[in-house]
Write a protein that holds these residues in place. Structure first.
Motif, PDB file in Angstrom:
ATOM      1  N   SER A 157       0.941  -1.279  -0.123  1.00 58.01           N
ATOM      2  CA  SER A 157       0.355  -0.138  -0.232  1.00 58.01           C
ATOM      3  C   SER A 157       0.955   1.314   0.018  1.00 58.01           C
ATOM      4  O   SER A 157       1.910   1.574   0.310  1.00 58.01           O
TER       5      SER A 157
ATOM      6  N   GLN B  59      -5.983  -5.931  -0.351  1.00 58.38           N
ATOM      7  CA  GLN B  59      -5.679  -4.302  -0.987  1.00 58.38           C
ATOM      8  C   GLN B  59      -7.031  -3.222   0.023  1.00 58.38           C
ATOM      9  O   GLN B  59      -7.021  -2.015  -0.083  1.00 58.38           O
TER      10      GLN B  59
ATOM     11  N   PHE C  18      -6.435  -2.042   3.282  1.00 58.72           N
ATOM     12  CA  PHE C  18      -5.303  -0.935   3.529  1.00 58.72           C
ATOM     13  C   PHE C  18      -7.022  -0.062   3.207  1.00 58.72           C
ATOM     14  O   PHE C  18      -6.252   1.358   3.764  1.00 58.72           O
ATOM     15  N   ALA C  19      -7.276  -0.459   1.772  1.00 56.30           N
ATOM     16  CA  ALA C  19      -7.469   1.562   1.475  1.00 56.30           C
ATOM     17  C   ALA C  19      -8.719   1.364   2.705  1.00 56.30           C
ATOM     18  O   ALA C  19      -8.466   3.002   2.960  1.00 56.30           O
TER      19      ALA C  19
ATOM     20  N   GLU D 215      -5.272   4.079   3.050  1.00 55.13           N
ATOM     21  CA  GLU D 215      -4.129   4.038   2.494  1.00 55.13           C
ATOM     22  C   GLU D 215      -4.269   3.522   0.545  1.00 55.13           C
ATOM     23  O   GLU D 215      -5.845   2.737   1.085  1.00 55.13           O
TER      24      GLU D 215
ATOM     25  N   PRO E  11      -4.003   1.566  -3.253  1.00 51.50           N
ATOM     26  CA  PRO E  11      -3.575  -0.152  -3.238  1.00 51.50           C
ATOM     27  C   PRO E  11      -1.978   0.066  -3.561  1.00 51.50           C
ATOM     28  O   PRO E  11      -2.189   1.458  -4.067  1.00 51.50           O
TER      29      PRO E  11
END
Ligand SMILES: [Fe+2]
Length: 333
Positions: free
Chosen positions: A115, A277, A280-281, A286, A288
């Motif tokens: 990320s 992913q 993370f986002a 954050e 990807p």
């Protein structure tokens, strides 16, 4: 055998059970829990997590040596991952899947970014114009005298930013930039990124730099005072007409003596999967690392698209020591 027992009593499982992964983590985000349990749900591989501060974890893995139960190290910042690499803690990652998914500038032979986070400029809307801080270079201009707030120059986030400036501009220009920033300080460096954002909102300083996920956190906060902070500040994507905004990463590598190598590789491939992913986002605000990964995060959407610097993460690592030397020289402590 004694060494092995010592390792087991440390909390991680020994070799032998393939349905296990010993994860050494220095990511300090609560939302990671869901990221890991989803891996177990998908694969049946149980994760034993050892949490710690970066330096302590690296030291621990080094001391455990060949008997280390550590399979994967996950942490934030390119500089920290490269420190682990320089200590010889990783083994090469040879996954075609990861090569296909993660852009080349976000990986090395031994560790991979999953990320990204951008280091942006925040400014006080009532005293500074966005056009005054379009580029990192502006932070060193005399027009911002007495207006710049910063966390310590020794912090990896600032060292990596400085490393990117050295990589793009060369050492001499980078040093005069650092001198200019120090000359503009509103106060000696202290606190973390969120403290700088708050100080800008409170009028104690005119500008600061911060990682984007701290801003997204304030934007999504259910506390009215957090959202009020965001009302007072503007956010600039620096260097859009140049190299692009500096980004840092969070990433992971497989340890040299990983007892569960196969589980480790599966875990890394999982981190590049659509669902991971998204964690993370959506969980930690954050971006990807996988190009085209679909996310649903209103704060990231509001921050808007931007041009990110595509300097290889390897270069951030390469210039880190130089960045620290220059900061020491100019008194950016
Ligand atoms: Fe952070």
């Amino acid at each position: 055998m004694l060494m092995l027992l010592a390792a087991i009593s440390g909390g991680a499982a020994a070799a032998g059970d393939p349905a296990t992964l010993n994860l050494y983590s220095a990511r300090h985000y609560q939302t990671d829990e869901a990221l890991y349990s989803e891996f177990t749900r998908q694969t049946g591989i149980r994760i034993n997590r050892i949490e710690g501060k970066e330096d302590e974890l690296l030291e621990r893995i080094r001391n455990e040596g060949r008997n280390s139960p550590a399979d994967v190290l996950i942490t934030v910042d390119a500089a920290r991952l490269s420190t682990a690499d320089e200590m010889g803690l990783f083994q090469p990652i040879a996954s075609k899947k990861l090569e296909a998914k993660i852009p080349a500038h976000l990986r090395t032979d031994d560790w991979i970014a999953f990320s990204t986070r951008a280091r942006v400029i925040v400014y006080a809307k009532d005293s500074v114009q966005a056009s005054d801080v379009a580029n990192y270079a502006d932070l060193a201009q005399p027009k911002l005298k007495g207006k710049v707030c910063s966390r310590s120059g020794s912090h990896p986030y600032n060292l990596s930013l400085m490393a990117s400036i050295i990589a793009h501009e060369g050492e001499a220009k980078a040093e005069s930039w650092a001198r200019g920033v120090v000359a503009n300080f509103a106060r000696p460096p202290r606190g973390g990124d969120t403290d700088q954002i708050k100080a800008v909102a409170a009028g104690e300083c005119g500008v600061a730099v911060a990682n984007t996920y701290y801003l997204a956190r304030l934007m999504r906060s259910d506390k009215a005072e957090d959202r009020a902070i965001m009302e007072k500040i503007g956010v600039v994507w620096p260097d859009q007409k140049g190299a692009g905004t500096h980004i840092n990463i969070s990433g992971a590598g497989i340890l040299k003596y990983a007892p569960h190598r196969e589980s480790a590789e599966r875990f890394l491939e999982y981190l590049a999967s659509d669902s991971a992913q998204r964690y993370f986002a959506d969980g930690n605000n954050e971006w990807p690392a996988v190009t085209g990964a679909r996310i649903d995060n209103p704060a990231l959407a509001a921050l808007g698209p931007f041009k990110a610097d595509t300097l290889p993460v390897k270069s951030l690592a390469m210039y880190r020591a130089k960045a620290q030397m220059i900061f020491d020289r100019v008194g950016y402590r």
